[in-house]
Design an enzyme around this catalytic site. Structure first.
Site, PDB file in Angstrom:
ATOM      1  CB  SER A 651      23.520 -30.565  -7.545  1.00 42.53           C
ATOM      2  OG  SER A 651      23.172 -30.711  -8.914  1.00 42.53           O
ATOM      3  CE  LYS A 694      20.417 -33.817  -8.696  1.00 41.76           C
ATOM      4  NZ  LYS A 694      21.203 -32.803  -7.950  1.00 41.76           N
TER       5      LYS A 694
END
Length: 798
Positions: A651, A694
């Site tokens: 990611s 996140k």
């Protein structure tokens, strides 16, 4: 900066509306549907209905999805429609006590039969020894004794007459016979006998020897007379016993005439009773006197059946969940008692296992526990293949004999349901061929449930019913809506509910406690929010510590300004039950050479395989977009700064590529942004996991430092449907203090981060001047020329 990819507040979270759902919902206690698991339920129904051996069921899915409770609920409802299985009991084997016999009785008859045997024991105590004290028995016994005495006395009289002819007297003392001389019509004693002359004494001894020989001849048939006496007495005793117990067994046989095993066992008891009554119930014949309590204990220990399990006739088939599937807990065990320093046992100390309790029904076992206990898996397969449950010692094959009993095996008719993870299923499937033969059915539980009006209604009804069953405060409609939103947050998808039903149920329990403490009368949306915040506070120590280190400068993260070769990536940290997002600085350096892109994390053996794959893709992207007309010669290094643990996942590859291009082109990146997303070699941005944590992790840092309106997070466009952000993030976006952007390509991301147009490749493979991609090509061409010159100089000097 374009607003085309800036997400509106409405896209950042799903809002659930259950206004059309009647509240409180109509809750059915007989609903056996498994929420959102139609595939698994169909497989389960088929496996349960299939009578052929081998169609046992493996339930595959993640823990916490409620699969166990839902399966038990379904099986218990289904089992009530079935006929109850027979009852099994162990009884004494009078011919070989080491091998107890197994009896089969109809369901519900076990206790009835046990009470009948207990009454029989009480009747025996009331009958004996009274039956032997009756005048009829005493009269017959007297006749037998007189017949023996007459034969014995007649023989003694013959000897006595012959002794009288010889002037000798015969005396009887118990069973011994003595002789004495007669002098002056009077038998003399030993003292007088010793005064006689020696010749007279010798003559007397000779006469006595002759008399004893005559006595021996007269009593030569005495052993036969005694045998006849014993035989006739035994026949009389047996006749008396048979006559006394006949009414008892007649009633028992009439009562249980339809049960063959019971009738056979009653016949064995009847045959054994003669010796038992004579040896133990007749006090005058016993070695020691026994009171009635001791006699009753003896009779019940000998004759009372040991019921393995006795199912009620109206409760259907059994459903058993064995939480601790050790060998003894599954197959049964034999207990021992200490008697005078020795361990002894009998059929009464055979204890049933889960296979006995679930025989004729369903047994649920945790697959991981089952395979972790030694010898259990092999024993279970042996029982299923043989169709019988046998109580034995699992260590017998190793030469360790711990058994003193070998009970008769019991037929096994059972459906096994193994509940386990995906890993264990494929492990068994690959390594054990017998597993495939015995577990044909896979009930595969999904990790999520598709969200639609029907599933939301079922979810709300389930939450309401579980709250009622747990005796919590009433659940409001708004609370159910918030629970659905939280379930979507768990699944990280706006169109999916999480299959982890237990998490929502635990949340209801936590909210109920908080409501009781604040003296509220119902669980509403605010209570659910309070419970979630309390949960975050309990698990938030580490995330708070990391945030403090960012604020005091220990961990270097910028949230404003511009920098070359630096970017804010986003990570998710999972520690125990705690999961939270945190920004991480990624830095890149570029210099002439041909080493390629060096992943410092991989070189330090901290980068795991997927992370390393993401870095390697960067080279493919650079070659595809920039190195079509010249060789790609570059040396660069990428690092996740201040990271001292293992890193995995791709990611960060989008952020790493943007940071690499920034360093390559010497173009500064806006540090107010944080980036997450993976890429492929063609520059397409791909979805990642943990997007909500996140975003919230970077937002917390910006919020603590002060929101300026410039801070933002860039996420893949494919992750927009995964957004379930907390309300304070949404409020900040609505107020223009924070932003969330979605991107589909690397070029879009570069434009947002640098404020420059990335540029579109033209037909000749070049990019427009003054674009970021043009600057990248120029820099790479420059580095390639430097490398070519270096190679040329090396060749000339060589």
């Amino acid at each position: 900066m374009s607003n085309l990819s800036k997400l509106p507040p409405s896209a950042l979270k799903l809002s659930v509306d259950l206004a059309e759902l009647p509240w409180p919902p109509a809750v059915s206690r007989h609903d056996t549907r498994i929420l959102g698991q139609q595939r698994a339920q169909t497989a389960l129904e088929f496996g349960v209905a299939m009578p052929t051996p081998g169609y046992n069921i493996y339930v595959k899915g993640d823990s916490g999805t409620g699969r166990l409770s839902m399966i038990r609920q379904y099986l218990e409802a289904h089992a009530k429609t079935l006929e109850p299985p027979p009852t099994y009991a162990y009884v004494e084997n009078f011919d070989n006590p080491r091998e107890p016999l197994a009896l089969e009785l109809p369901a519900g008859m076990g206790q009835h039969f046990s009470k009948a045997i207990e009454k029989m024991c009480d009747d025996l105590l009331a009958t004996f020894p009274a039956a032997f004290e009756s005048p009829t028995y005493q009269q017959k016994k007297g006749v037998i004794d007189r017949q023996f005495n007459q034969l014995y006395n007649k023989a003694i009289e013959l000897v006595e007459a012959k002794a009288a002819d010889l002037g000798i007297a015969l005396f009887r003392e118990n069973d011994s016979i003595n002789f004495s001389p007669i002098i002056d019509n009077k038998a003399i004693d030993d003292d007088e006998f010793s005064l006689l002359p020696q010749s007279e004494r010798d003559a007397f001894h000779k006469q006595v020897e002759a008399l004893e020989e005559y006595l021996s001849d007269a009593l030569i048939e005495l052993p036969q007379w005694r045998r006849n006496l014993v035989e006739k007495t035994r026949e009389l005793d047996n006749e008396t016993i048979d006559t006394a117990i006949a009414p008892l067994f007649h009633a028992l046989n009439e009562q249980f005439e339809s049960i063959d095993d019971v009738v056979s066992y009653l016949s064995l008891i009847k045959d054994n009773l003669s010796s038992t009554i004579i040896d133990y119930l007749l006090t005058n014949r016993s070695m020691e006197a026994r009171d009635n309590n001791a006699k009753r204990v003896f009779l019940t220990e000998l004759y009372l059946p040991n019921l393995m399990i006795d199912h009620k006739a109206d409760l259907g088939a059994p459903v058993v969940f064995e939480q601790h599937p050790t060998y003894q807990n599954l197959f049964g065990r034999i207990e021992y008692v200490n008697e005078q320093g020795s361990l002894v046992t009998n059929f009464r100390r055979i204890c049933p296992g889960a296979l006995h309790k679930a025989n004729g029904g369903y047994l649920i076992i945790d697959a991981e526990k089952l395979i972790n206990y030694p010898l259990v898996w092999e024993g279970l397969k042996r029982a299923l293949k043989g169709g019988r449950v046998e109580i034995d010692s699992p260590y017998a094959d190793f030469g360790i004999n711990t058994m003193t009993l070998k009970p008769e095996v019991i037929p096994l008719n059972i459906k096994i349901i193994l509940v386990g993870s995906e890993e264990i299923y494929y492990l068994l499937h690959e390594l054990d061929s017998e597993f495939n033969e015995m577990f044909h059915i896979l009930a595969d539980f999904d990790s999520y449930i598709r969200r639609d009006p029907v599933s939301m209604q079922q979810f709300a009804e389930l939450m309401y019913r579980q709250a009622q069953d747990a005796n919590t405060l009433p659940l409001t409609r708004c609370a159910a809506e918030r629970l659905i939103e939280h379930s979507c947050w768990l699944s990280e998808h706006q169109h999916r509910l999480s299959a982890r039903i237990n998490d929502s149920l635990e949340l209801i329990g936590e909210a109920n406690l908080l409501c009781q403490q604040s003296q509220q009368t119902q669980i509403d949306k605010a209570a659910i929010e309070h419970a979630l915040m309390a949960r975050d506070a309990r698990n938030g120590r580490i995330s708070e510590n990391i945030l403090e280190e960012m604020l005091d400068g220990t961990i270097l993260i910028d949230t404003d300004g511009f920098a070359i070769g630096k970017i804010n990536g986003l990570t998710v940290l999972e520690i125990g039950n705690s999961s939270f997002g945190a920004p991480a600085r990624i830095t890149t350096t570029v210099y002439p050479g041909s080493r390629g892109i060096v992943d410092i994390e991989r070189e330090a053996e901290l980068g795991q395989s997927i992370h390393s794959k993401g870095v390697l893709i960067l080279t493919g992207y650079l070659g595809h977009c920039y190195a079509q007309l010249f060789p790609l010669a570059i040396s660069a290094s990428i690092a996740m700064e201040q990271s001292y643990g293992y890193i995995d996942g791709d990611s960060a590859s989008l952020a790493e590529l943007c940071c690499l291009i920034s360093a390559l082109t010497r173009t500064p990146i806006n540090q107010s942004f944080a980036v997450t997303g993976s890429i492929n070699q063609y520059g397409e941005v791909q979805a990642i996991g943990g997007v909500n944590e996140k975003i919230e992790g970077f937002f917390r840092l910006c919020q603590a430092r002060g929101l300026t309106g410039d801070q933002a997070v860039i996420i893949p466009k494919a992750n927009v449907r995964n957004l379930m952000l907390k309300q304070d993030v949404i409020d900040a976006v609505a107020a223009g203090l924070f932003a969330v952007y979605s991107v589909a390509t690397v070029d879009e991301t570069l434009t947002l981060l640098t404020g420059l147009e990335a540029g579109v490749m033209q037909e000749d493979g070049s990019y427009p001047e003054e674009t970021l991609n043009f600057k990248a090509i120029c820099r790479l061409k420059e580095i390639a020329d430097i490398a070519q010159e270096a190679d040329k100089d090396e060749a000339e000097t060589g």
